[in-house]
Design a protein around this motif. Structure first.
Motif, PDB file in Angstrom:
ATOM      1  N   THR A  56      42.118  46.379  18.058  1.00 16.70           N
ATOM      2  CA  THR A  56      40.731  46.798  17.864  1.00 16.70           C
ATOM      3  C   THR A  56      40.091  47.257  19.173  1.00 16.70           C
ATOM      4  OG1 THR A  56      39.738  44.598  18.217  1.00 16.70           O
ATOM      5  CG2 THR A  56      40.481  45.137  15.973  1.00 16.70           C
ATOM      6  N   LEU A  57      40.722  46.905  20.292  1.00 12.79           N
ATOM      7  CA  LEU A  57      40.243  47.322  21.609  1.00 12.79           C
ATOM      8  C   LEU A  57      41.077  48.473  22.167  1.00 12.79           C
ATOM      9  CD1 LEU A  57      39.791  43.757  23.147  1.00 12.79           C
ATOM     10  CD2 LEU A  57      37.988  45.245  22.241  1.00 12.79           C
ATOM     11  N   GLY A  58      41.962  49.022  21.324  1.00  8.15           N
ATOM     12  CA  GLY A  58      42.823  50.103  21.789  1.00  8.15           C
ATOM     13  C   GLY A  58      43.947  49.635  22.689  1.00  8.15           C
ATOM     14  N   ILE A  59      44.202  48.318  22.694  1.00 12.54           N
ATOM     15  CA  ILE A  59      45.265  47.752  23.532  1.00 12.54           C
ATOM     16  C   ILE A  59      46.487  47.478  22.662  1.00 12.54           C
ATOM     17  CG2 ILE A  59      45.951  45.791  24.960  1.00 12.54           C
ATOM     18  CD1 ILE A  59      43.062  45.521  25.835  1.00 12.54           C
ATOM     19  N   SER A  60      47.613  48.086  23.017  1.00  9.53           N
ATOM     20  CA  SER A  60      48.844  47.912  22.247  1.00  9.53           C
ATOM     21  C   SER A  60      49.666  46.745  22.774  1.00  9.53           C
ATOM     22  CB  SER A  60      49.689  49.196  22.303  1.00  9.53           C
ATOM     23  OG  SER A  60      49.004  50.264  21.694  1.00  9.53           O
ATOM     24  N   ILE A  61      50.231  45.972  21.861  1.00  8.22           N
ATOM     25  CA  ILE A  61      51.107  44.855  22.214  1.00  8.22           C
ATOM     26  C   ILE A  61      52.354  44.937  21.349  1.00  8.22           C
ATOM     27  CG2 ILE A  61      51.376  42.352  22.234  1.00  8.22           C
ATOM     28  CD1 ILE A  61      48.385  42.092  22.558  1.00  8.22           C
ATOM     29  N   GLU A  62      53.515  44.839  21.967  1.00  8.94           N
ATOM     30  CA  GLU A  62      54.767  44.849  21.225  1.00  8.94           C
ATOM     31  C   GLU A  62      55.358  43.436  21.206  1.00  8.94           C
ATOM     32  OE1 GLU A  62      57.358  47.748  22.922  1.00  8.94           O
ATOM     33  OE2 GLU A  62      55.991  49.425  22.549  1.00  8.94           O
ATOM     34  N   PRO A  63      56.102  43.092  20.161  1.00  8.67           N
ATOM     35  CA  PRO A  63      56.715  41.764  20.114  1.00  8.67           C
ATOM     36  C   PRO A  63      57.627  41.548  21.325  1.00  8.67           C
ATOM     37  CG  PRO A  63      56.853  42.839  17.970  1.00  8.67           C
ATOM     38  CD  PRO A  63      56.390  43.880  18.943  1.00  8.67           C
ATOM     39  N   PRO A  64      57.634  40.346  21.905  1.00 10.26           N
ATOM     40  CA  PRO A  64      58.522  40.057  23.028  1.00 10.26           C
ATOM     41  C   PRO A  64      59.967  40.390  22.675  1.00 10.26           C
ATOM     42  CG  PRO A  64      56.938  38.301  22.769  1.00 10.26           C
ATOM     43  CD  PRO A  64      56.791  39.186  21.566  1.00 10.26           C
ATOM     44  N   HIS A  65      60.693  40.936  23.637  1.00 15.52           N
ATOM     45  CA  HIS A  65      62.073  41.330  23.386  1.00 15.52           C
ATOM     46  C   HIS A  65      62.907  41.102  24.638  1.00 15.52           C
ATOM     47  CE1 HIS A  65      60.140  44.787  25.290  1.00 15.52           C
ATOM     48  NE2 HIS A  65      61.330  45.113  25.744  1.00 15.52           N
ATOM     49  N   LYS A  66      64.226  41.073  24.464  1.00 15.26           N
ATOM     50  CA  LYS A  66      65.123  40.876  25.605  1.00 15.26           C
ATOM     51  C   LYS A  66      65.355  42.185  26.343  1.00 15.26           C
ATOM     52  CE  LYS A  66      67.782  36.679  24.750  1.00 15.26           C
ATOM     53  NZ  LYS A  66      69.143  36.100  24.689  1.00 15.26           N
ATOM     54  N   LYS A 124      66.451  39.070  30.035  1.00 17.21           N
ATOM     55  CA  LYS A 124      65.203  38.322  30.121  1.00 17.21           C
ATOM     56  C   LYS A 124      64.277  38.725  28.985  1.00 17.21           C
ATOM     57  CE  LYS A 124      65.226  37.784  35.168  1.00 17.21           C
ATOM     58  NZ  LYS A 124      64.451  38.025  36.414  1.00 17.21           N
ATOM     59  N   ILE A 125      63.465  37.782  28.523  1.00 18.53           N
ATOM     60  CA  ILE A 125      62.483  38.089  27.493  1.00 18.53           C
ATOM     61  C   ILE A 125      61.236  38.643  28.170  1.00 18.53           C
ATOM     62  CG2 ILE A 125      61.010  37.142  25.677  1.00 18.53           C
ATOM     63  CD1 ILE A 125      63.110  35.019  25.192  1.00 18.53           C
ATOM     64  N   VAL A 126      60.830  39.832  27.770  1.00 13.76           N
ATOM     65  CA  VAL A 126      59.643  40.461  28.340  1.00 13.76           C
ATOM     66  C   VAL A 126      58.658  40.792  27.228  1.00 13.76           C
ATOM     67  CG1 VAL A 126      60.887  41.429  30.296  1.00 13.76           C
ATOM     68  CG2 VAL A 126      60.628  42.782  28.222  1.00 13.76           C
ATOM     69  N   SER A 127      57.410  40.887  27.611  1.00 16.79           N
ATOM     70  CA  SER A 127      56.355  41.240  26.673  1.00 16.79           C
ATOM     71  C   SER A 127      55.706  42.537  27.144  1.00 16.79           C
ATOM     72  CB  SER A 127      55.308  40.124  26.607  1.00 16.79           C
ATOM     73  OG  SER A 127      54.221  40.502  25.789  1.00 16.79           O
ATOM     74  N   THR A 128      55.798  43.562  26.334  1.00 18.69           N
ATOM     75  CA  THR A 128      55.222  44.852  26.678  1.00 18.69           C
ATOM     76  C   THR A 128      53.809  44.910  26.096  1.00 18.69           C
ATOM     77  OG1 THR A 128      57.419  45.854  26.567  1.00 18.69           O
ATOM     78  CG2 THR A 128      55.540  47.349  26.547  1.00 18.69           C
ATOM     79  N   HIS A 129      52.833  45.084  26.975  1.00 15.41           N
ATOM     80  CA  HIS A 129      51.444  44.993  26.525  1.00 15.41           C
ATOM     81  C   HIS A 129      50.523  45.851  27.388  1.00 15.41           C
ATOM     82  CE1 HIS A 129      50.346  42.458  30.016  1.00 15.41           C
ATOM     83  NE2 HIS A 129      51.578  41.975  29.873  1.00 15.41           N
ATOM     84  N   GLY A 130      49.378  46.211  26.826  1.00 14.34           N
ATOM     85  CA  GLY A 130      48.363  46.915  27.599  1.00 14.34           C
ATOM     86  C   GLY A 130      47.837  45.996  28.682  1.00 14.34           C
ATOM     87  N   THR A 131      47.495  46.553  29.826  1.00 13.79           N
ATOM     88  CA  THR A 131      47.118  45.727  30.981  1.00 13.79           C
ATOM     89  C   THR A 131      45.634  45.842  31.341  1.00 13.79           C
ATOM     90  OG1 THR A 131      47.818  47.524  32.459  1.00 13.79           O
ATOM     91  CG2 THR A 131      49.443  45.816  31.948  1.00 13.79           C
TER      92      THR A 131
END
Length: 215
Positions: free
Chosen positions: A156-166, A170-177
């Motif tokens: 709703t804030l235009g910030i994209s978040i993807e499910p954590p993945h390897k 390593k497990i990383v979280s791709t997200h708007g900053t």
């Protein structure tokens, strides 16, 4: 300090705000800039149409329910989505805010709400969040919960978040900053900061944000 002007509706439609996999070294994702002041050097991005505060009810570091709208209503609020296992952008952003916050008077610090919402809720339990935030600023509110709920709130804030993945083992979280600042006057998210915002940027702007003024 760099100042840009964004059209909020266009941001939501484009859904191309910066995505960063913390620690991946990938910083080439695009930002949907509608208009930008030539020659301006402000870090603050003032939105021409403020975002509505997300309707999020999550769990805080004490294991209690936390209604974002209710708990922050009428308070200047900084909202950031990230995760505790992030090796770079997330801790840097939160530490920059914490250092700048210490320059405020005690009354101003007590009035300000800084909220950190995890993008990696499976690992970021209330206990894990609490331990991590204790080393940054004990006043920061840490929230965790259902990933789909968090993702929808960020969207709703235009910030994209993807499910954590390897990634590379390593497990990383791709997200708007982005850090979104909400006005104590309207509760609208009217100012945005990118990952390049510095301690000095926040130190200069926080006194104005606390009053609901444009930085």
């Amino acid at each position: 300090m760099r100042k840009k002007t964004f059209a909020a509706a266009a941001l939501l439609a484009a859904a191309t705000l910066t995505l960063s996999a913390c620690g991946s070294g990938d910083s080439n994702s695009p930002v949907a800039v509608v208009s930008e002041e030539a020659g301006s050097d402000k870090a603050a991005t003032v939105l021409d149409k403020p975002f509505e505060k997300p309707d999020l009810v999550l769990t805080d570091t004490n294991g209690k329910s936390y209604d974002l709208r209710k708990e922050t209503q009428g308070h200047p609020t900084l909202l950031y989505f990230g995760y505790t296992n992030c090796p770079d952008i997330c801790p840097l952003t939160m530490n920059n805010i914490a250092v700048a916050k210490k320059q405020l008077s005690k009354a101003e610090q007590d009035e300000l709400r800084v909220v950190f919402v995890t993008t990696d809720p499976d690992r970021d339990t209330p206990k894990a969040l609490g331990k991590w935030l204790k080393g940054i600023d004990t006043q920061v509110v840490g929230l965790t919960g259902d990933f789909a709920t968090i993702q929808a709130g960020a969207r709703t804030l235009g910030i994209s978040i993807e499910p954590p993945h390897k990634e590379k083992g390593k497990i990383v979280s791709t997200h708007g900053t982005q850090v979104i600042a909400f006005s104590p006057k309207t509760d609208g998210g009217y100012v945005l900061y990118g990952e390049d915002a510095t301690v000095d940027d926040y130190t200069t702007d926080l006194p104005k944000l606390i009053k609901g003024e444009n930085p």
